[in-house]
Design a protein around this motif. Structure first.
Motif, PDB file in Angstrom:
ATOM      1  N   ARG A  43       6.699 -13.951   0.013  1.00 30.33           N
ATOM      2  CA  ARG A  43       5.448 -13.122   0.379  1.00 30.33           C
ATOM      3  C   ARG A  43       5.997 -11.778   0.692  1.00 30.33           C
ATOM      4  NH1 ARG A  43       1.032 -15.055   4.322  1.00 30.33           N
ATOM      5  NH2 ARG A  43       0.655 -16.998   3.378  1.00 30.33           N
ATOM      6  N   THR A  44       5.146 -10.701   0.305  1.00 32.69           N
ATOM      7  CA  THR A  44       5.480  -9.370   0.412  1.00 32.69           C
ATOM      8  C   THR A  44       4.523  -8.708   1.547  1.00 32.69           C
ATOM      9  OG1 THR A  44       5.901  -9.194  -2.001  1.00 32.69           O
ATOM     10  CG2 THR A  44       5.539  -7.348  -0.766  1.00 32.69           C
ATOM     11  N   VAL A  45       4.907  -7.964   2.485  1.00 31.78           N
ATOM     12  CA  VAL A  45       4.379  -7.171   3.444  1.00 31.78           C
ATOM     13  C   VAL A  45       4.170  -5.911   2.810  1.00 31.78           C
ATOM     14  CG1 VAL A  45       4.346  -6.285   5.790  1.00 31.78           C
ATOM     15  CG2 VAL A  45       5.099  -8.572   5.326  1.00 31.78           C
ATOM     16  N   ASN A  46       3.200  -5.605   2.494  1.00 39.11           N
ATOM     17  CA  ASN A  46       2.808  -4.429   1.869  1.00 39.11           C
ATOM     18  C   ASN A  46       1.859  -3.218   2.740  1.00 39.11           C
ATOM     19  OD1 ASN A  46       1.669  -2.015   0.161  1.00 39.11           O
ATOM     20  ND2 ASN A  46       1.876  -3.286  -1.531  1.00 39.11           N
ATOM     21  N   MET A  47       2.648  -2.356   3.301  1.00 38.16           N
ATOM     22  CA  MET A  47       1.895  -1.452   4.373  1.00 38.16           C
ATOM     23  C   MET A  47       0.806  -0.839   3.715  1.00 38.16           C
ATOM     24  SD  MET A  47       3.667  -2.350   6.899  1.00 38.16           S
ATOM     25  CE  MET A  47       5.206  -3.037   7.276  1.00 38.16           C
ATOM     26  N   ALA A  48       1.085  -0.249   2.626  1.00 40.97           N
ATOM     27  CA  ALA A  48      -0.059   0.485   1.727  1.00 40.97           C
ATOM     28  C   ALA A  48      -1.149  -0.258   1.789  1.00 40.97           C
ATOM     29  CB  ALA A  48       0.333   1.358   0.647  1.00 40.97           C
ATOM     30  N   MET A  49      -0.984  -1.793   1.438  1.00 41.11           N
ATOM     31  CA  MET A  49      -2.083  -2.551   1.018  1.00 41.11           C
ATOM     32  C   MET A  49      -2.906  -2.535   2.558  1.00 41.11           C
ATOM     33  SD  MET A  49      -2.085  -6.137  -0.779  1.00 41.11           S
ATOM     34  CE  MET A  49      -1.397  -5.668  -2.292  1.00 41.11           C
ATOM     35  N   GLU A  50      -2.293  -2.870   3.527  1.00 47.89           N
ATOM     36  CA  GLU A  50      -3.180  -2.867   4.953  1.00 47.89           C
ATOM     37  C   GLU A  50      -3.756  -1.672   5.082  1.00 47.89           C
ATOM     38  OE1 GLU A  50      -3.045  -5.561   6.520  1.00 47.89           O
ATOM     39  OE2 GLU A  50      -1.411  -6.533   5.562  1.00 47.89           O
ATOM     40  N   LEU A  51      -3.502  -0.550   4.806  1.00 48.08           N
ATOM     41  CA  LEU A  51      -4.205   0.695   4.858  1.00 48.08           C
ATOM     42  C   LEU A  51      -5.233   0.987   4.236  1.00 48.08           C
ATOM     43  CD1 LEU A  51      -1.632   3.379   5.773  1.00 48.08           C
ATOM     44  CD2 LEU A  51      -3.000   2.543   7.341  1.00 48.08           C
ATOM     45  N   GLU A  52      -5.302   0.291   2.843  1.00 50.75           N
ATOM     46  CA  GLU A  52      -6.206   0.133   1.919  1.00 50.75           C
ATOM     47  C   GLU A  52      -7.464  -0.764   2.374  1.00 50.75           C
ATOM     48  OE1 GLU A  52      -3.562   0.519  -1.967  1.00 50.75           O
ATOM     49  OE2 GLU A  52      -4.955  -0.834  -2.022  1.00 50.75           O
ATOM     50  N   GLY A  53      -7.263  -1.666   3.297  1.00 52.70           N
ATOM     51  CA  GLY A  53      -8.177  -2.426   3.959  1.00 52.70           C
ATOM     52  C   GLY A  53      -8.913  -1.444   4.911  1.00 52.70           C
ATOM     53  N   LEU A  54      -8.424  -0.597   5.509  1.00 46.52           N
ATOM     54  CA  LEU A  54      -9.135   0.194   6.397  1.00 46.52           C
ATOM     55  C   LEU A  54      -9.754   1.401   5.564  1.00 46.52           C
ATOM     56  CD1 LEU A  54      -6.043   0.967   9.116  1.00 46.52           C
ATOM     57  CD2 LEU A  54      -7.909  -0.624   9.270  1.00 46.52           C
ATOM     58  N   THR A  55      -9.306   2.015   4.539  1.00 41.80           N
ATOM     59  CA  THR A  55      -9.948   3.011   3.908  1.00 41.80           C
ATOM     60  C   THR A  55     -11.328   2.430   3.339  1.00 41.80           C
ATOM     61  OG1 THR A  55      -8.485   2.612   2.188  1.00 41.80           O
ATOM     62  CG2 THR A  55      -8.233   4.529   3.625  1.00 41.80           C
ATOM     63  N   PHE A  56     -11.027   1.008   2.625  1.00 44.38           N
ATOM     64  CA  PHE A  56     -12.171   0.423   2.222  1.00 44.38           C
ATOM     65  C   PHE A  56     -13.344   0.587   3.178  1.00 44.38           C
ATOM     66  CE2 PHE A  56     -14.821  -3.327   2.111  1.00 44.38           C
ATOM     67  CZ  PHE A  56     -15.260  -3.072   1.005  1.00 44.38           C
TER      68      PHE A  56
END
Lengths: 212, 212
Positions: free
Chosen positions: B188-201
């Motif tokens: 499993r990868t914890v990807n901080m940028a991906m979490e932020l993409e959920g917000l910018t969406f």
């Protein structure tokens, strides 16, 4: 626009990271099967995920990698810069401030706040830690669109209330508890224990597969 | 057993954290509607998620909070202790070693490894950082079931290969890149940028909703 589930947005991010990777290697087209394998889903789900946002791809020809990447970047709000503040300049806050992956995606850490006098003025990648008493004023002046919360759990809801009151609409929390926000504010929680549960699920399933 | 998607497991974790929260407040029954609201999904999806693992709940009566909690804990592999090592004693590794939420869920950090001589012997919550040359030997002797990877990206695949070669079947990576593992290893990868993409969406969707 229909309400989009968090899990769909997560898959769009995964599709995009895959497209960017193969795009960098010069691959020009891809299929919903390829995208499905990576996103842990089916090709029907991939087509459904993408159909929310209009029509992509041609039957039998697959998806154009540069076109679909550009569309996903736009959908995910990555076509612009976002200013982000980190509230809580502890270990996790400091590590995030130095995380190179953010700037690459258009996320600029332009402010850090803490209440501990010993941390004020400390520099992280060119950003000085400020006193948290200035947080509300700075958000109200439009300095940030996104806040990352890395404060101790007992302060987290209090800080969320300040952020929301000052007008922040997007928060990424690292506090291991349920926080309350109004419906027009998007809150995401990074929960380390939950990530580990995904692993133990797989480990447990493995041993029961072997057993029966 | 049918293959379970990562997004399903993630929802099971969310259901469990909600059940534990309301359970602690003395609530005895809940509905698929309540669980759905929290998991960002539909009540039909909740029933489907839970049906993978047998029959829970009674029509019209909802789910028993203590019973469903116990079942989910068992499904997620939380009925036991897991020994976890952290590879990479930098900022993120150090923060994770001190993260109280792990022990509560049965995850014990019992080893830390680094290659930097300056970090060896440093203590984190009672665990001393060891030289990474001992990692392979310690995994082979069965000391750990899970490895958390917090090394720089350029070393990550190399360490994954060592972990896998020594017999680790579950890895949580914080390295911001795609890593390769054999099919019998869960990564499993914890990807901080991906979490932020959920917000910018969400932020982007908001402004287009207002516009039209």
């Amino acid at each position: 626009m229909k309400r989009i589930a968090e899990s769909t947005v997560r898959r769009l991010s995964i599709y995009l990271s895959f497209l960017e990777e193969i795009g960098a290697r010069g691959v020009l087209t891809t299929s919903s099967d390829d995208l499905a394998r990576l996103g842990g889903t089916t090709s029907a789900q991939v087509r459904k995920d993408l159909s929310f946002f209009g029509s992509f791809g041609k039957r039998g020809l697959g998806y154009s990698v540069p076109e679909l990447s550009a569309h996903l970047r736009e959908i995910l709000g990555l076509g612009r810069k976002w200013n982000v503040c980190i509230v809580g300049a502890g270990k996790i806050g400091g590590a995030l401030a130095r995380y190179a992956g953010f700037a690459e995606r258009g996320f600029n850490i332009t402010g850090m706040y803490d209440s501990d006098p010993h941390k004020l003025g400390k520099m992280y990648s060119g950003v000085a830690v400020q006193d948290i008493v200035h947080l509300e004023r700075d958000i109200k002046s439009g300095k940030y669109q996104i806040a990352i919360l890395t404060v101790p759990p007992e302060n987290a809801q209090n800080i969320v209330d300040i952020l929301v009151g000052a007008g922040i609409k997007a928060i990424l929390s690292f506090a291991p508890l349920q926080l309350t926000t109004p419906p027009d504010v998007t809150l995401r929680t990074v929960n380390m224990a939950m990530e580990l549960e995904g692993l133990t699920f797989a480990l447990t399933k493995r041993s029961s597969d072997q057993q029966y």
